[in-house]
Write an enzyme that holds these catalytic residues in place. Sequence first.
Site, PDB file in Angstrom:
ATOM      1  N   LYS A 204      76.336 -68.876 -56.519  1.00 13.99           N
ATOM      2  CA  LYS A 204      76.370 -69.121 -55.199  1.00 13.99           C
ATOM      3  C   LYS A 204      75.076 -69.656 -54.655  1.00 13.99           C
ATOM      4  O   LYS A 204      74.992 -70.858 -54.032  1.00 13.99           O
ATOM      5  CB  LYS A 204      76.558 -67.659 -54.402  1.00 13.99           C
ATOM      6  CG  LYS A 204      76.901 -67.863 -53.078  1.00 13.99           C
ATOM      7  CD  LYS A 204      76.876 -66.520 -52.366  1.00 13.99           C
ATOM      8  CE  LYS A 204      76.527 -66.277 -50.946  1.00 13.99           C
ATOM      9  NZ  LYS A 204      76.702 -64.906 -50.469  1.00 13.99           N
ATOM     10  N   GLU A 210      68.371 -66.945 -64.584  1.00 12.92           N
ATOM     11  CA  GLU A 210      69.120 -66.810 -65.707  1.00 12.92           C
ATOM     12  C   GLU A 210      70.262 -67.868 -65.891  1.00 12.92           C
ATOM     13  O   GLU A 210      70.233 -68.745 -66.811  1.00 12.92           O
ATOM     14  CB  GLU A 210      69.915 -65.431 -65.729  1.00 12.92           C
ATOM     15  CG  GLU A 210      69.337 -64.297 -66.017  1.00 12.92           C
ATOM     16  CD  GLU A 210      68.788 -63.794 -64.539  1.00 12.92           C
ATOM     17  OE1 GLU A 210      68.746 -64.339 -63.698  1.00 12.92           O
ATOM     18  OE2 GLU A 210      68.798 -62.382 -64.504  1.00 12.92           O
ATOM     19  N   GLY A 265      78.589 -62.135 -53.355  1.00 12.10           N
ATOM     20  CA  GLY A 265      78.768 -62.502 -55.053  1.00 12.10           C
ATOM     21  C   GLY A 265      79.515 -61.611 -55.768  1.00 12.10           C
ATOM     22  O   GLY A 265      80.728 -61.824 -56.256  1.00 12.10           O
ATOM     23  N   ARG A 266      79.507 -60.122 -55.309  1.00  8.47           N
ATOM     24  CA  ARG A 266      80.390 -59.106 -55.900  1.00  8.47           C
ATOM     25  C   ARG A 266      81.668 -59.005 -55.627  1.00  8.47           C
ATOM     26  O   ARG A 266      82.619 -58.432 -55.871  1.00  8.47           O
ATOM     27  CB  ARG A 266      79.577 -57.792 -56.105  1.00  8.47           C
ATOM     28  CG  ARG A 266      79.100 -57.464 -54.834  1.00  8.47           C
ATOM     29  CD  ARG A 266      78.211 -56.335 -54.449  1.00  8.47           C
ATOM     30  NE  ARG A 266      77.684 -55.753 -53.310  1.00  8.47           N
ATOM     31  CZ  ARG A 266      76.487 -56.384 -52.792  1.00  8.47           C
ATOM     32  NH1 ARG A 266      75.808 -57.368 -53.525  1.00  8.47           N
ATOM     33  NH2 ARG A 266      76.163 -55.869 -51.735  1.00  8.47           N
ATOM     34  N   GLU A 351      75.927 -51.985 -56.350  1.00  5.09           N
ATOM     35  CA  GLU A 351      75.074 -52.849 -55.729  1.00  5.09           C
ATOM     36  C   GLU A 351      75.329 -52.921 -54.112  1.00  5.09           C
ATOM     37  O   GLU A 351      74.635 -53.284 -53.211  1.00  5.09           O
ATOM     38  CB  GLU A 351      75.372 -54.244 -56.189  1.00  5.09           C
ATOM     39  CG  GLU A 351      74.340 -55.462 -55.599  1.00  5.09           C
ATOM     40  CD  GLU A 351      74.359 -56.715 -56.331  1.00  5.09           C
ATOM     41  OE1 GLU A 351      75.555 -57.039 -56.886  1.00  5.09           O
ATOM     42  OE2 GLU A 351      73.454 -57.367 -56.642  1.00  5.09           O
ATOM     43  N   HIS A 382      86.934 -38.531 -76.712  1.00  2.48           N
ATOM     44  CA  HIS A 382      86.179 -38.127 -77.951  1.00  2.48           C
ATOM     45  C   HIS A 382      84.643 -38.135 -77.990  1.00  2.48           C
ATOM     46  O   HIS A 382      83.860 -38.114 -78.929  1.00  2.48           O
ATOM     47  CB  HIS A 382      86.668 -38.853 -79.247  1.00  2.48           C
ATOM     48  CG  HIS A 382      88.443 -38.830 -79.401  1.00  2.48           C
ATOM     49  ND1 HIS A 382      88.754 -37.649 -79.955  1.00  2.48           N
ATOM     50  CD2 HIS A 382      89.339 -39.380 -78.780  1.00  2.48           C
ATOM     51  CE1 HIS A 382      90.406 -37.905 -79.931  1.00  2.48           C
ATOM     52  NE2 HIS A 382      90.473 -39.028 -79.247  1.00  2.48           N
ATOM     53  N   LYS A 510      64.009 -59.880 -58.782  1.00  2.00           N
ATOM     54  CA  LYS A 510      63.755 -61.162 -59.023  1.00  2.00           C
ATOM     55  C   LYS A 510      62.397 -61.670 -58.614  1.00  2.00           C
ATOM     56  O   LYS A 510      61.935 -62.490 -59.583  1.00  2.00           O
ATOM     57  CB  LYS A 510      64.790 -61.856 -58.006  1.00  2.00           C
ATOM     58  CG  LYS A 510      66.414 -61.728 -58.820  1.00  2.00           C
ATOM     59  CD  LYS A 510      67.240 -62.831 -57.751  1.00  2.00           C
ATOM     60  CE  LYS A 510      68.380 -62.780 -58.150  1.00  2.00           C
ATOM     61  NZ  LYS A 510      69.475 -63.569 -57.318  1.00  2.00           N
TER      62      LYS A 510
HETATM   63  O1  LIG Z   1      75.820 -66.488 -57.765  1.00  2.44           O
HETATM   64  P1  LIG Z   1      74.094 -66.357 -57.690  1.00  2.44           P
HETATM   65  O2  LIG Z   1      73.641 -66.910 -56.612  1.00  2.44           O
HETATM   66  O3  LIG Z   1      73.673 -67.010 -58.817  1.00  2.44           O
HETATM   67  O4  LIG Z   1      73.728 -64.970 -57.860  1.00  2.44           O
HETATM   68  C1  LIG Z   1      74.065 -64.086 -58.956  1.00  2.44           C
HETATM   69  C2  LIG Z   1      73.577 -62.610 -58.554  1.00  2.44           C
HETATM   70  O5  LIG Z   1      72.258 -62.585 -58.044  1.00  2.44           O
HETATM   71  C3  LIG Z   1      71.862 -61.313 -57.893  1.00  2.44           C
HETATM   72  O6  LIG Z   1      71.774 -60.520 -58.821  1.00  2.44           O
HETATM   73  C4  LIG Z   1      72.565 -60.765 -56.752  1.00  2.44           C
HETATM   74  O7  LIG Z   1      72.258 -59.531 -56.599  1.00  2.44           O
HETATM   75  C5  LIG Z   1      74.065 -60.650 -57.005  1.00  2.44           C
HETATM   76  O8  LIG Z   1      74.904 -60.287 -56.122  1.00  2.44           O
HETATM   77  C6  LIG Z   1      74.572 -62.037 -57.405  1.00  2.44           C
HETATM   78  O9  LIG Z   1      76.210 -62.028 -57.745  1.00  2.44           O
END
Ligand SMILES: O=P(O)(O)OC[C@H]1O[C@H](O)[C@H](O)[C@@H](O)[C@@H]1O
Length: 545
Positions: A204, A210, A265-266, A351, A382, A510
């Site tokens: 986003k 990463e 994002g989630r 989150e 189990h 971050k």
């Molecule tokens: O989609 P991006 O901007 O790369 O973000 C990836 C992720 O970054 C962080 O961990 C946020 O807390 C997440 O909610 C998000 O989905």
Amino acid sequence: MTKLTQSPAWQALSQLSGNLPHMRTLFADNPKRFEQLSLKKCDLFLDYSKNRLTDEVLQQLFALAKDAGLKQKITAMFNGDIINTTEKRAVLHTALRAAADADIRVDGVNVVPEVQATLAKMEQFVADVHEGRWLGYTGKAITDVVSIGIGGSFLGPKIASEALRPYWNGAVKCHYVANVDATSIAEKLKLVAPETTLFLTSSKSFGTQETLTNTLSAKAWFLAHGGTQQDVAKHFAAITSNVAKATDFGIDETNIFPMWDWVGGRYSLWSAIGLPIALLIGMDNFRELLAGAREMDQHFATAPLNENMPVIMGMLSLWYNNFFNAQSHVVLTYDHYLRGLPAYFQQLDMESNGKSAKMDGSQVDYSTGPVIWGGEGTNGQHAYHQLLHQGTALIPADFIMPLQSHNPLGEHHIQLASNCFGQTQALMQGRTFDEAMAELKDSKLSDADKALIAKHKEMAGNKPSNTILMDKLTPKTLGALIALYEHRTLVQGTIWDINSFDQWGVELGKTLGNDVLARLAADSDCDGLDASSNGLINAFKKGCI
Ligand SMILES: O=P(O)(O)OC[C@H]1O[C@H](O)[C@H](O)[C@@H](O)[C@@H]1O
């Protein structure tokens, strides 16, 4: 005490929580309990009769929801009001699956046409890849997609893809890379050939360390294995709300699929972030996924609180969290295809509701989001189910099972179902000392040993669970199921008066990570932090312990 904990409904629930009959008694007293405490909506069936519930408790839970303004909050979300107040954003994942003729406005502009245009762009892209029109730099069709993203830009598509394995049309394979650990991408790159591979960067913000590092490594690998700079446009595409950053990075503008700041994002698998899913199952099935979620949206927006599946599930989980000190909630999927769902719901819920500041900035004086965890049945039986049955913590459980298997084979499915239902029964009824003694009747143990073993076999029971059934796992039922949990999250966040749509804790991680990175890369030893951090950083720089 806060307004919430002082409210009459809260006080009444507090009283009731200490004065409830055992669930065994509740079932024995009311033969209609199952009919009364179950409902079928959007092709999902919810049995919530195995909960510590009486009519009075339910009434007070709905009173709490009403007093918290839940109905108004639901309406505000669907209308595109700025309910994510700390980021000043609307929360409109529901617009991503709204009917094509819906009118949902952000800053006075209807966002639905943009959503539909993006779906059309996805449709064209998926068709081009599937029908061999999208060609790699040597003129060959695409056989593999490497999807690079993390967090919300990864887990939703990965889990939904896995869940919909029976619907893969075989046109392409999809590989997911999230972790910045080089092993993650290195292992995937061993499986693919540059001339037939498409890299999809899902981010986003297009600023996540990463994802950018993995995309750079993918590009370097592509260039080192036969691709040239001019070929990049045939092999790299992105999904982002930050088009400028993606083009600066070298992604061709025509290969960029938009998303919007009003999609968290989630909550984003319904947007072009879901492109890997569509590439695996085809666009018709992807639209079915959206249709299932849309049905759940309509139900959530219109059903009265006491007939509203996400409301019922949200309030039940809150009941245990706030009045029985249940610190965790377990999701148990009795379907191998749904094995990843607990991890996805964990991200979604933790989150969203792992917060302790109220909307006005003051601190809560009650517990909020529980730890969400789980796994697939019967495997967990189990292992950790032991603690569910006899541990000291109360852990409410959701059991999820399709009635028909995609792989009907011998006795497998009937055995799976017997385990699922047997577990909910055991959790509810437990085993009394007398029952345990009766089971030991014919053993050769002494009476004293029988009594001792019976003490260990005794189980209090009265452990709550919901059971969610569906005829079959399909794109549509999966869509409804995921939307159910999305809305359940909003329900709880509303009662707790927290913002379920920001994530400042993750963001601190971050920021500090970037600071540490600079110190790790510096020539000199690190001495500016606490002694532990200095020591760890210097050990890394030395490369040995
Ligand atoms: O989609 P991006 O901007 O790369 O973000 C990836 C992720 O970054 C962080 O961990 C946020 O807390 C997440 O909610 C998000 O989905």
